[in-house]
Design a protein around this motif. Structure first.
Motif, short mmCIF file in Angstrom:
data_model
loop_
_atom_site.label_atom_id
_atom_site.label_comp_id
_atom_site.label_asym_id
_atom_site.label_seq_id
_atom_site.Cartn_x
_atom_site.Cartn_y
_atom_site.Cartn_z
N LEU A 106 0.85 -1.18 0.00
CA LEU A 106 0.00 0.00 0.00
C LEU A 106 0.89 1.23 0.00
O LEU A 106 1.94 1.25 0.66
N GLY A 107 0.49 2.27 -0.74
CA GLY A 107 1.34 3.45 -0.79
C GLY A 107 0.58 4.71 -1.14
O GLY A 107 -0.60 4.69 -1.49
N LYS A 108 1.30 5.81 -1.07
CA LYS A 108 0.72 7.12 -1.38
C LYS A 108 0.61 7.30 -2.89
O LYS A 108 1.40 6.77 -3.67
N ASP A 109 -0.36 8.10 -3.26
CA ASP A 109 -0.68 8.32 -4.67
C ASP A 109 0.53 8.81 -5.47
O ASP A 109 0.81 8.30 -6.56
N TRP A 110 1.27 9.76 -4.92
CA TRP A 110 2.37 10.36 -5.69
C TRP A 110 3.47 9.34 -5.97
O TRP A 110 4.13 9.42 -7.02
N ILE A 111 3.66 8.39 -5.06
CA ILE A 111 4.69 7.37 -5.29
C ILE A 111 4.29 6.47 -6.45
O ILE A 111 5.08 6.21 -7.37
N PHE A 112 3.05 5.99 -6.44
CA PHE A 112 2.58 5.13 -7.52
C PHE A 112 2.58 5.87 -8.86
O PHE A 112 2.96 5.31 -9.89
N LYS A 113 2.18 7.13 -8.84
CA LYS A 113 2.13 7.89 -10.09
C LYS A 113 3.52 8.18 -10.63
O LYS A 113 3.70 8.34 -11.85
N LYS A 114 4.50 8.24 -9.76
CA LYS A 114 5.87 8.44 -10.24
C LYS A 114 6.40 7.16 -10.88
O LYS A 114 7.08 7.19 -11.90
N VAL A 115 6.10 6.00 -10.26
CA VAL A 115 6.54 4.72 -10.81
C VAL A 115 5.82 4.44 -12.13
O VAL A 115 6.44 4.09 -13.14
N TYR A 116 4.51 4.59 -12.12
CA TYR A 116 3.69 4.36 -13.32
C TYR A 116 3.38 5.72 -13.95
O TYR A 116 2.25 6.19 -13.95
N SER A 117 4.41 6.35 -14.50
CA SER A 117 4.30 7.75 -14.92
C SER A 117 3.76 7.93 -16.33
O SER A 117 3.41 9.05 -16.71
N SER A 118 3.68 6.87 -17.12
CA SER A 118 3.18 6.99 -18.50
C SER A 118 2.70 5.61 -18.96
O SER A 118 2.96 4.59 -18.32
N MET A 119 2.01 5.59 -20.10
CA MET A 119 1.56 4.31 -20.63
C MET A 119 2.74 3.42 -21.01
O MET A 119 2.64 2.19 -20.97
N ASP A 120 3.87 4.01 -21.34
CA ASP A 120 5.06 3.22 -21.63
C ASP A 120 5.53 2.42 -20.42
O ASP A 120 6.20 1.40 -20.56
N ARG A 121 5.19 2.92 -19.22
CA ARG A 121 5.64 2.29 -17.98
C ARG A 121 4.52 1.48 -17.30
O ARG A 121 4.64 1.13 -16.13
N VAL A 122 3.48 1.16 -18.02
CA VAL A 122 2.32 0.51 -17.41
C VAL A 122 2.67 -0.85 -16.79
O VAL A 122 2.06 -1.26 -15.80
N LEU A 123 3.65 -1.55 -17.33
CA LEU A 123 4.04 -2.86 -16.82
C LEU A 123 5.45 -2.85 -16.23
O LEU A 123 6.11 -3.89 -16.14
N VAL A 124 5.90 -1.67 -15.80
CA VAL A 124 7.28 -1.57 -15.30
C VAL A 124 7.47 -2.38 -14.01
O VAL A 124 8.57 -2.79 -13.68
#
Length: 461
Positions: free
Chosen positions: A279-297
């Protein structure tokens, strides 16, 4: 249509070969260890906090599968949920849709941590920790994580890097460049943070090894330090979470603590389907999954599978309907209180600590001359043998399953299913008292077994 496979028939035909099969095809040291300490039982069925051996003898489980069996074995609500999800013929794991069960389970989990926003589902506690380590490093752009001496966060390579037990690390180098501090040492934590390369501090609010609780105020002060230096707080609640310590999360015992990332697993499975969650904060997840290119990072092949999600939803529903957290607080307080009453009576018994139904019983050097000699004999051979001496008769004579809390520790850890009741508490305390009486009697089977352990420890050197 059937190919003739019959699981019941297979178990009936070959179940008796269990120890030979493990010795031949799996970890060869496991059956050897179980034979050595007399734990080579044959258990045939289980329910709640009890299981039965081949002779029909009832055993009390004070281990809960290392905490996995939080609601005991075969809870009917969890079992029914799994039957339902299998019978639903869901198009599971298509990988290119958004099924409802993961979203529903995430919603229910986040309701218990309203300061957190998003969830990643994996398959285990160590995978939940790996996720948190990766997310913290990426979100902060920093390479290093600080952890605590004696910590246990898992055994995969990243989690092993933040493991505070060197015995687990030996021979698996090189690991990640992480750094240990003592639990409760704010000055040491601040010294590491001042170096400017720390992404996060990962901590168990109550350490599983030895059952050591973070000192009062430590987590809140650590959180303030971390945020001041641009680093994150990761709470490893894999064992302590989901009611184990008398609150939904152990970090909630301390006001103002709001970790940036929280790892859970074990009890969320209902004892059936492996699952882990970060579980994590929104900004952390949005930084990791920052674009559609990174959807499966960051993903997991079996993550969010329908069976695991159904089990998790059923577990949370049961906890709410049965008042599990309040029950743990009450029964855990009863168990700890009755054990604390024994400390002044037995010189080998030094302390009882913990919260809820996560309790550590610590033994130590006695004061009387006769017992000191026997204690020294064990300590010379191998530290931790006395605790093992207590664990063995609890199982062999009293049919109660417990564990030593860690290698070279004179501590027994109690993490029973959270459904134990007053009768189970009375059964354990009565049995434990009998073992302590034997230990302090200066002879008998307990010390005879101790001599056997000493011979085995010396032979293995």
């Amino acid at each position: 249509m059937t190919d003739g496979f019959d699981l019941r028939a297979l178990l009936a035909e070959r179940g008796g070969e269990r120890y030979e099969l493990h010795a031949r095809h799996l970890n060869p040291q496991l059956p050897r260890m179980l034979h050595t300490i007399g734990f080579d039982k044959v258990y045939e069925r289980a329910a709640g906090a009890h299981f039965w051996d081949a002779e029909g003898n009832d055993h009390l489980d004070m281990l809960a599968g290392f905490g996995v069996m939080g609601l005991g074995r075969h809870h009917p609500v969890v079992r029914r949920a799994l039957h339902d999800v299998l019978d639903a013929d869901l198009p599971d794991l298509t990988r290119f849709d958004c099924p409802p069960l993961p979203g529903l389970l995430a919603e229910r989990l986040l309701a218990h941590s309203p300061h957190l926003d998003r969830v990643f589902f994996g398959n285990s506690g160590t995978e939940a920790v790996e996720t948190a380590l990766k997310f913290a490093r990426y979100a902060t752009g920093r390479p290093r994580v600080v952890y605590c001496d004696h910590a246990f966060h898992g055994l995969t390579t990243g989690a092993l890097s933040v493991n505070g037990e060197q015995g687990f690390k030996a021979g698996f180098d090189p690991l990640l460049p992480d750094t240990a501090v003592a639990l409760g040492d704010l000055d040491a934590l601040e010294r590491e943070l001042r170096k400017g390369d720390v992404a996060a501090f990962v901590v168990e609010p109550i350490q599983g090894k030895g059952v050591h609780e973070a000192p009062p105020g430590f987590l809140a002060a650590a959180q303030e330090l971390l945020h001041r230096h641009g680093a994150l707080l990761i709470a490893d609640e894999v064992q302590t979470g989901l009611g184990r310590t008398g609150d939904f999360y152990a970090y909630q015992h301390e006001d103002g603590v709001e970790p940036d990332l929280v790892c859970v697993a074990k009890a969320l499975s209902g004892g059936y389907v492996p699952v882990g969650a970060t579980l994590g904060k929104d900004w952390i997840f949005k930084k990791v999954y920052s674009s559609m290119d990174r959807v499966l990072v960051h993903s997991a092949s079996f993550g969010s599978n329908a069976q695991a999600m159904a089990a998790g939803l059923a577990v949370l529903s049961v906890m709410e309907s049965e008042g599990t957290v309040a029950h743990v607080r009450r029964v855990g307080g009863l168990l700890k209180g009755r054990l604390e009453e024994l400390v002044p009576r037995y010189e080998l018994l030094h302390a009882v600590r913990g919260r809820g139904l996560m309790i550590g019983i610590e033994f130590g050097r006695p004061s009387s001359l006769a017992l000191r000699g026997r204690w020294a004999m064990l300590q010379t051979a191998r530290k931790g043998l006395f605790a093992q001496m207590v664990v063995v008769p609890l199982l062999q004579r009293h049919r109660i399953l417990t564990q030593v809390s860690g290698d070279h520790l004179e501590v027994i850890k109690l993490i029973p299913p959270m459904v134990i009741d007053e009768a189970d508490v009375d059964r354990f305390v009565t049995a434990f008292t009998a073992v302590m009486e034997d230990a302090h009697g200066g002879g008998g089977l307990l010390w005879d077994f101790g001599k056997t352990l000493v011979r085995q420890a010396v032979a293995q050197r």
